[in-house]
Enzyme design. Sequence first.
Site, mmCIF file in Angstrom:
data_model
loop_
_atom_site.group_PDB
_atom_site.id
_atom_site.type_symbol
_atom_site.label_atom_id
_atom_site.label_comp_id
_atom_site.label_asym_id
_atom_site.label_seq_id
_atom_site.Cartn_x
_atom_site.Cartn_y
_atom_site.Cartn_z
ATOM 1 N NE ARG A 98 -2.913 0.451 3.313
ATOM 2 C CZ ARG A 98 -2.174 0.650 4.432
ATOM 3 N NH1 ARG A 98 -1.430 1.740 4.531
ATOM 4 N NH2 ARG A 98 -2.173 -0.220 5.397
ATOM 5 C CE1 TYR A 123 -16.631 10.166 -16.336
ATOM 6 C CE2 TYR A 123 -16.159 10.331 -13.997
ATOM 7 C CZ TYR A 123 -16.495 9.570 -15.112
ATOM 8 O OH TYR A 123 -16.678 8.228 -14.974
ATOM 9 C CG ASP A 156 -10.036 15.370 -15.180
ATOM 10 O OD1 ASP A 156 -9.309 14.779 -16.005
ATOM 11 O OD2 ASP A 156 -11.082 14.889 -14.720
ATOM 12 C CE LYS A 172 -12.506 7.061 -18.422
ATOM 13 N NZ LYS A 172 -12.889 8.313 -17.803
HETATM 14 C C1 LIG Z 1 -13.398 8.737 -16.544
HETATM 15 C C2 LIG Z 1 -13.084 10.094 -16.050
HETATM 16 C C3 LIG Z 1 -12.874 10.341 -14.681
HETATM 17 C C4 LIG Z 1 -13.009 9.245 -13.642
HETATM 18 O O1 LIG Z 1 -12.023 8.272 -13.764
HETATM 19 P P1 LIG Z 1 -12.247 6.715 -13.381
HETATM 20 O O2 LIG Z 1 -10.958 6.101 -13.759
HETATM 21 O O3 LIG Z 1 -13.427 6.225 -14.147
HETATM 22 O O4 LIG Z 1 -12.508 6.704 -11.895
HETATM 23 C C5 LIG Z 1 -12.551 11.631 -14.300
HETATM 24 N N1 LIG Z 1 -12.464 12.633 -15.201
HETATM 25 C C6 LIG Z 1 -12.665 12.434 -16.513
HETATM 26 C C7 LIG Z 1 -12.535 13.579 -17.454
HETATM 27 C C8 LIG Z 1 -12.993 11.166 -16.982
HETATM 28 O O5 LIG Z 1 -13.213 10.986 -18.294
#
Ligand SMILES: *Cc1c(COP(=O)(O)O)cnc(C)c1O
Length: 391
Positions: A58, A110, A182, A207
């Site tokens: 961890r 998101y 983000d 992604k």
């Molecule tokens: C998918 C996504 C998230 C969340 O991420 P996870 O890996 O699904 O928890 C946050 N911000 C954006 C822009 C996303 O596309």
Amino acid sequence: MLDNLQLMSKDNLRFNSKAIHGGQEPDKAYGSVMPPIYQTSTYAQSTPGGHKGYEYSRSANPTRTALENSLASIENGNYGLAFASGLAAIDAVMKLLKPGDEVVSTNDLYGGSYRLFSKIFEGFGIKFHFVNMENASTIEAHINKNTKLIWVETPTNPMMNIIAIKAVAEIAKKHKVLLGVDNTFATPYLQQPLDLGADLVMHSATKYLGGHSDVVMGALVVKDKELANKLYFIQNASGAVAGPMDSFLVLRGIKTLHVRMQRHCENGEAVANFLAKHPKIEKVYWPGFEWHPNHAIAKEQMNGFGGMISFVTKGNDYKEAIKIVENLKVFTLAESLGGVESLAGHPASMTHASIPKEEREKTGVVDALIRLSVGIEDKNDLIEDLDQAIG
Ligand SMILES: *Cc1c(COP(=O)(O)O)cnc(C)c1O
């Protein structure tokens, strides 16, 4: 262990080389070029505290360290932290805050981030202002002495608005407020927020960084050591860490990020132009169009315009939109984005269903909106598929 996260000589390379070599060195045991998947929870000690930098997975794991160093390198930061998901990474950022603190956030967000802020952290006494940031100066009206964080998502999801990171960073610095970006949609190939003045960058590595729709993971990258220490403390204390196998997969994904992104951009442009000319399509949202309201900022802060596109059919017909996503054969109707395969989504009922309809429609997420994650297949197959589905 922050001490494991160190910059290496290869971090001075150009982006395409850093994607492959940044923060990496052959494994110390046998020289394996890729780090082994250290599928272990614990590490032998010769005497209490006598270990080789790792005590418990961890706190740190060598495969995760290899990924975290790669993340730091490609985002031009000093410290990377890998989490169990993108939302776990955002959750860690929010734990920097205390009850009574306020956050100014992008409004077109998101859906999961909106749900985390409004349904979890508002309950813990943190106040959120969801603001249209296309004009950065509107942010200032929502800043007061309690404001601790500005949270930016650009390009926004799913409306593809572009927010000027540099302008927001100036506001953040002036008011001594932390700025988090983000960077999931753009990736460091297209946009490097730390260089534009952000304090921390966040990714859903699920992604584009992973890129193959086979892993869920999140990441944070920062420059500042003190901030890194606070986030590392939260990562270890709260425990939503990335596992070794997942870390290996994302590290492998990053090694082709630049090549994939180049093709995502090329295919994205072809699909956007096809949709814009189609008589049955009302509106196409893609920052590469000269008529996109924030095109100038996109051109300034991005190295390309990406493969994320949203569009609305003529007459804004919900049933027509559903018919199109059901008819697609090469595009898969699915949540998520950023993989090698093309995906289509219906934000109002899928990714953004957790946002109330009135809130959603205020930002443009109408029931007929379709979002595409254009993959790296042959662009002609993608265009032909859309053509037959639209009919
Ligand atoms: C998918 C996504 C998230 C969340 O991420 P996870 O890996 O699904 O928890 C946050 N911000 C954006 C822009 C996303 O596309």
